[in-house]
Design an enzyme around this catalytic site. Structure first.
Site, PDB file in Angstrom:
ATOM      1  N   ASN A   6       0.860  -1.188   0.000  1.00 46.43           N
ATOM      2  CA  ASN A   6       0.000   0.000   0.000  1.00 46.43           C
ATOM      3  C   ASN A   6       0.901   1.244   0.000  1.00 46.43           C
ATOM      4  O   ASN A   6       1.723   1.420   0.913  1.00 46.43           O
ATOM      5  CB  ASN A   6      -0.892  -0.047   1.249  1.00 46.43           C
ATOM      6  CG  ASN A   6      -1.810   1.153   1.350  1.00 46.43           C
ATOM      7  OD1 ASN A   6      -1.389   2.279   1.127  1.00 46.43           O
ATOM      8  ND2 ASN A   6      -3.052   0.923   1.714  1.00 46.43           N
ATOM      9  N   HIS A   9       1.092   6.135   2.002  1.00 51.01           N
ATOM     10  CA  HIS A   9       1.876   7.040   2.844  1.00 51.01           C
ATOM     11  C   HIS A   9       3.087   7.642   2.132  1.00 51.01           C
ATOM     12  O   HIS A   9       3.712   8.557   2.651  1.00 51.01           O
ATOM     13  CB  HIS A   9       2.214   6.382   4.170  1.00 51.01           C
ATOM     14  CG  HIS A   9       0.954   6.150   4.961  1.00 51.01           C
ATOM     15  ND1 HIS A   9       0.091   7.185   5.259  1.00 51.01           N
ATOM     16  CD2 HIS A   9       0.372   5.018   5.421  1.00 51.01           C
ATOM     17  CE1 HIS A   9      -0.964   6.699   5.898  1.00 51.01           C
ATOM     18  NE2 HIS A   9      -0.823   5.390   6.009  1.00 51.01           N
ATOM     19  N   HIS A  42      -5.567   3.917  -1.541  1.00 50.45           N
ATOM     20  CA  HIS A  42      -6.891   4.264  -1.020  1.00 50.45           C
ATOM     21  C   HIS A  42      -7.209   5.688  -1.458  1.00 50.45           C
ATOM     22  O   HIS A  42      -6.566   6.639  -1.012  1.00 50.45           O
ATOM     23  CB  HIS A  42      -6.862   4.147   0.518  1.00 50.45           C
ATOM     24  CG  HIS A  42      -8.187   4.404   1.185  1.00 50.45           C
ATOM     25  ND1 HIS A  42      -8.370   4.199   2.534  1.00 50.45           N
ATOM     26  CD2 HIS A  42      -9.375   4.835   0.712  1.00 50.45           C
ATOM     27  CE1 HIS A  42      -9.625   4.496   2.860  1.00 50.45           C
ATOM     28  NE2 HIS A  42     -10.250   4.894   1.770  1.00 50.45           N
ATOM     29  N   ARG A  44      -9.312   8.425  -0.828  1.00 42.92           N
ATOM     30  CA  ARG A  44     -10.273   8.854   0.198  1.00 42.92           C
ATOM     31  C   ARG A  44     -11.085  10.031  -0.322  1.00 42.92           C
ATOM     32  O   ARG A  44     -10.620  10.797  -1.162  1.00 42.92           O
ATOM     33  CB  ARG A  44      -9.532   9.247   1.483  1.00 42.92           C
ATOM     34  CG  ARG A  44      -8.797   8.082   2.134  1.00 42.92           C
ATOM     35  CD  ARG A  44      -8.172   8.504   3.458  1.00 42.92           C
ATOM     36  NE  ARG A  44      -9.161   8.581   4.499  1.00 42.92           N
ATOM     37  CZ  ARG A  44      -9.315   7.686   5.479  1.00 42.92           C
ATOM     38  NH1 ARG A  44      -8.508   6.655   5.579  1.00 42.92           N
ATOM     39  NH2 ARG A  44     -10.252   7.830   6.377  1.00 42.92           N
ATOM     40  N   ARG A  48      -6.726  13.002   1.141  1.00 41.24           N
ATOM     41  CA  ARG A  48      -5.644  13.457   2.039  1.00 41.24           C
ATOM     42  C   ARG A  48      -4.280  12.922   1.608  1.00 41.24           C
ATOM     43  O   ARG A  48      -3.263  13.474   1.982  1.00 41.24           O
ATOM     44  CB  ARG A  48      -5.940  13.046   3.484  1.00 41.24           C
ATOM     45  CG  ARG A  48      -5.867  11.569   3.712  1.00 41.24           C
ATOM     46  CD  ARG A  48      -5.969  11.239   5.179  1.00 41.24           C
ATOM     47  NE  ARG A  48      -7.297  11.496   5.701  1.00 41.24           N
ATOM     48  CZ  ARG A  48      -7.772  10.913   6.801  1.00 41.24           C
ATOM     49  NH1 ARG A  48      -7.009  10.078   7.491  1.00 41.24           N
ATOM     50  NH2 ARG A  48      -8.985  11.151   7.223  1.00 41.24           N
ATOM     51  N   GLU A  69      -8.572   0.783  -2.900  1.00 37.57           N
ATOM     52  CA  GLU A  69      -9.371   0.781  -1.662  1.00 37.57           C
ATOM     53  C   GLU A  69     -10.289   1.980  -1.695  1.00 37.57           C
ATOM     54  O   GLU A  69      -9.853   3.087  -2.049  1.00 37.57           O
ATOM     55  CB  GLU A  69      -8.426   0.982  -0.481  1.00 37.57           C
ATOM     56  CG  GLU A  69      -8.172  -0.231   0.319  1.00 37.57           C
ATOM     57  CD  GLU A  69      -7.310   0.139   1.495  1.00 37.57           C
ATOM     58  OE1 GLU A  69      -7.656   1.057   2.244  1.00 37.57           O
ATOM     59  OE2 GLU A  69      -6.265  -0.493   1.640  1.00 37.57           O
ATOM     60  N   THR A 100      -8.034   3.587   8.488  1.00 36.81           N
ATOM     61  CA  THR A 100      -9.261   2.791   8.530  1.00 36.81           C
ATOM     62  C   THR A 100      -9.317   2.035   9.854  1.00 36.81           C
ATOM     63  O   THR A 100      -8.555   1.117  10.076  1.00 36.81           O
ATOM     64  CB  THR A 100      -9.283   1.806   7.332  1.00 36.81           C
ATOM     65  OG1 THR A 100      -8.896   2.518   6.168  1.00 36.81           O
ATOM     66  CG2 THR A 100     -10.660   1.226   7.137  1.00 36.81           C
ATOM     67  N   GLU A 150     -10.931  -9.396   2.871  1.00 36.81           N
ATOM     68  CA  GLU A 150      -9.714  -8.963   3.558  1.00 36.81           C
ATOM     69  C   GLU A 150     -10.025  -8.870   5.036  1.00 36.81           C
ATOM     70  O   GLU A 150     -10.895  -8.091   5.455  1.00 36.81           O
ATOM     71  CB  GLU A 150      -9.203  -7.618   3.020  1.00 36.81           C
ATOM     72  CG  GLU A 150      -7.906  -7.214   3.738  1.00 36.81           C
ATOM     73  CD  GLU A 150      -7.222  -5.986   3.191  1.00 36.81           C
ATOM     74  OE1 GLU A 150      -7.521  -5.569   2.049  1.00 36.81           O
ATOM     75  OE2 GLU A 150      -6.377  -5.424   3.924  1.00 36.81           O
ATOM     76  N   HIS A 190      -3.586  -4.563   7.861  1.00 34.06           N
ATOM     77  CA  HIS A 190      -3.699  -3.436   8.775  1.00 34.06           C
ATOM     78  C   HIS A 190      -2.815  -3.648   9.997  1.00 34.06           C
ATOM     79  O   HIS A 190      -2.984  -4.606  10.733  1.00 34.06           O
ATOM     80  CB  HIS A 190      -5.131  -3.145   9.244  1.00 34.06           C
ATOM     81  CG  HIS A 190      -5.315  -1.684   9.580  1.00 34.06           C
ATOM     82  ND1 HIS A 190      -4.894  -1.157  10.755  1.00 34.06           N
ATOM     83  CD2 HIS A 190      -5.791  -0.663   8.846  1.00 34.06           C
ATOM     84  CE1 HIS A 190      -5.123   0.149  10.746  1.00 34.06           C
ATOM     85  NE2 HIS A 190      -5.665   0.469   9.594  1.00 34.06           N
TER      86      HIS A 190
HETATM   87  N1  PXP Z   1      -5.769  -3.031   4.218  1.00 30.79           N
HETATM   88  C1  PXP Z   1      -6.704  -2.055   4.281  1.00 30.79           C
HETATM   89  C2  PXP Z   1      -8.084  -2.363   3.819  1.00 30.79           C
HETATM   90  C3  PXP Z   1      -6.371  -0.777   4.778  1.00 30.79           C
HETATM   91  O1  PXP Z   1      -7.315   0.174   4.859  1.00 30.79           O
HETATM   92  C4  PXP Z   1      -5.045  -0.516   5.159  1.00 30.79           C
HETATM   93  C5  PXP Z   1      -4.673   0.853   5.636  1.00 30.79           C
HETATM   94  O2  PXP Z   1      -4.759   1.747   4.588  1.00 30.79           O
HETATM   95  C6  PXP Z   1      -4.102  -1.554   5.049  1.00 30.79           C
HETATM   96  C7  PXP Z   1      -4.500  -2.804   4.595  1.00 30.79           C
HETATM   97  C8  PXP Z   1      -2.671  -1.355   5.397  1.00 30.79           C
HETATM   98  O3  PXP Z   1      -2.545  -1.030   6.741  1.00 30.79           O
HETATM   99  P1  PXP Z   1      -1.181  -0.469   7.289  1.00 30.79           P
HETATM  100  O4  PXP Z   1      -0.936   0.843   6.627  1.00 30.79           O
HETATM  101  O5  PXP Z   1      -1.392  -0.373   8.752  1.00 30.79           O
HETATM  102  O6  PXP Z   1      -0.129  -1.491   6.911  1.00 30.79           O
END
Ligand code: PXP
Length: 236
Positions: A6, A9, A42, A44, A48, A69, A100, A150, A190
């Site tokens: 992902n 960030h 994602h 949003r 952001r 996402e 999330t 998921e 997550h």
């Molecule tokens: N899966 C989903 C559905 C999420 O919303 C997120 C956070 O954006 C993640 C995985 C990844 O989580 P993390 O950034 O804590 O690794």
């Protein structure tokens, strides 16, 4: 087990100054070169971090699998139907949250989410729902005709004691079993990091983990390809 990266960030860092660097698209390419099986972002409602341009360019550039996402919000649904990612992951979204925070409540809303799943299927987009590891939610996702589930690993990741961690792992194992028996592809994510990731290998039928924050944080220090390689080593 596969690793989906992902890159939200990377965009968060870019938005800290509102410029063009670092580009999450570059991160996606590096993650793929290092062995990631998919790229997640994602979009949003408040934009952001990842923005509309990122999603469109990622669609062109990602050669593994692009997972968008998103909340079940009509504006974002229309973008997804237009961009056609390989899959969408439907998540709950609150403007005031940092990330999330919990899984989506699918149980009780099967009619709504079945219709949504059908809209995506008509465009050839696979559908995943991000839920808490609870049998009621797993069964609801299966009833909606989704392809993938998921499991939210946040409570497991936040567990403070070994006993609590074990309990949360057992919840994930049990939910994964029910999901795979219902014919769903099982993924999880997550809060996963290099310390808590190895236990994911004990979850039956878990095919993929989705990791963002900890991996991007590490990449800032050691480089993206090395960080992805470290996560892949744990999964091997
Ligand atoms: N899966 C989903 C559905 C999420 O919303 C997120 C956070 O954006 C993640 C995985 C990844 O989580 P993390 O950034 O804590 O690794």
């Amino acid at each position: 087990m596969r690793l989906a990266v992902n890159i939200d960030h990377v965009a968060t860092l870019r938005e800290a100054r509102g410029g063009i660097e670092p580009d999450p698209v570059h991160a996606a390419v590096l993650a793929e070169l290092a062995g990631a099986s998919g790229i997640v972002c994602h979009l949003r409602e408040d934009r952001r971090h990842v923005n509309d341009r990122d999603v469109r360019v990622l669609r062109e550039v990602v050669t593994t699998k692009l997972d968008l996402e998103m909340a079940a919000n009509e504006e974002i649904i229309l973008i997804a139907l237009d961009v056609v990612p390989d899959l969408v992951t439907i998540v709950p979204e609150k403007r005031e949250e940092l990330t999330t925070e919990g899984g989506l409540a699918v149980a009780g809303f099967e009619e709504r989410y079945t219709a949504l799943t059908q809209r995506f299927h008509e465009r050839g987009i696979a559908v995943s729902f991000f839920i808490e590891p609870e049998s009621m939610q797993v069964e609801a996702v299966a009833a909606c005709g989704a392809d993938i589930i998921e499991l939210h690993t946040g409570t497991y990741a936040n567990a403070r004691t070994a006993a609590e961690q074990l309990l949360q792992l057992q919840r994930l194992q049990s939910a994964a079993r029910i999901a795979s028996e219902a014919g769903l592809v099982v993924t999880a994510g997550h809060g996963l990091d290099l310390r808590n990731l190895a236990a994911m290998k004990s979850i039956p039928s878990l095919e993929e983990v989705s990791i963002g924050h900890a991996l991007v944080g590490r990449a800032v220090l050691v480089g993206f390809e090395r960080a992805v390689g470290e996560y892949l080593n744990v999964l091997r």
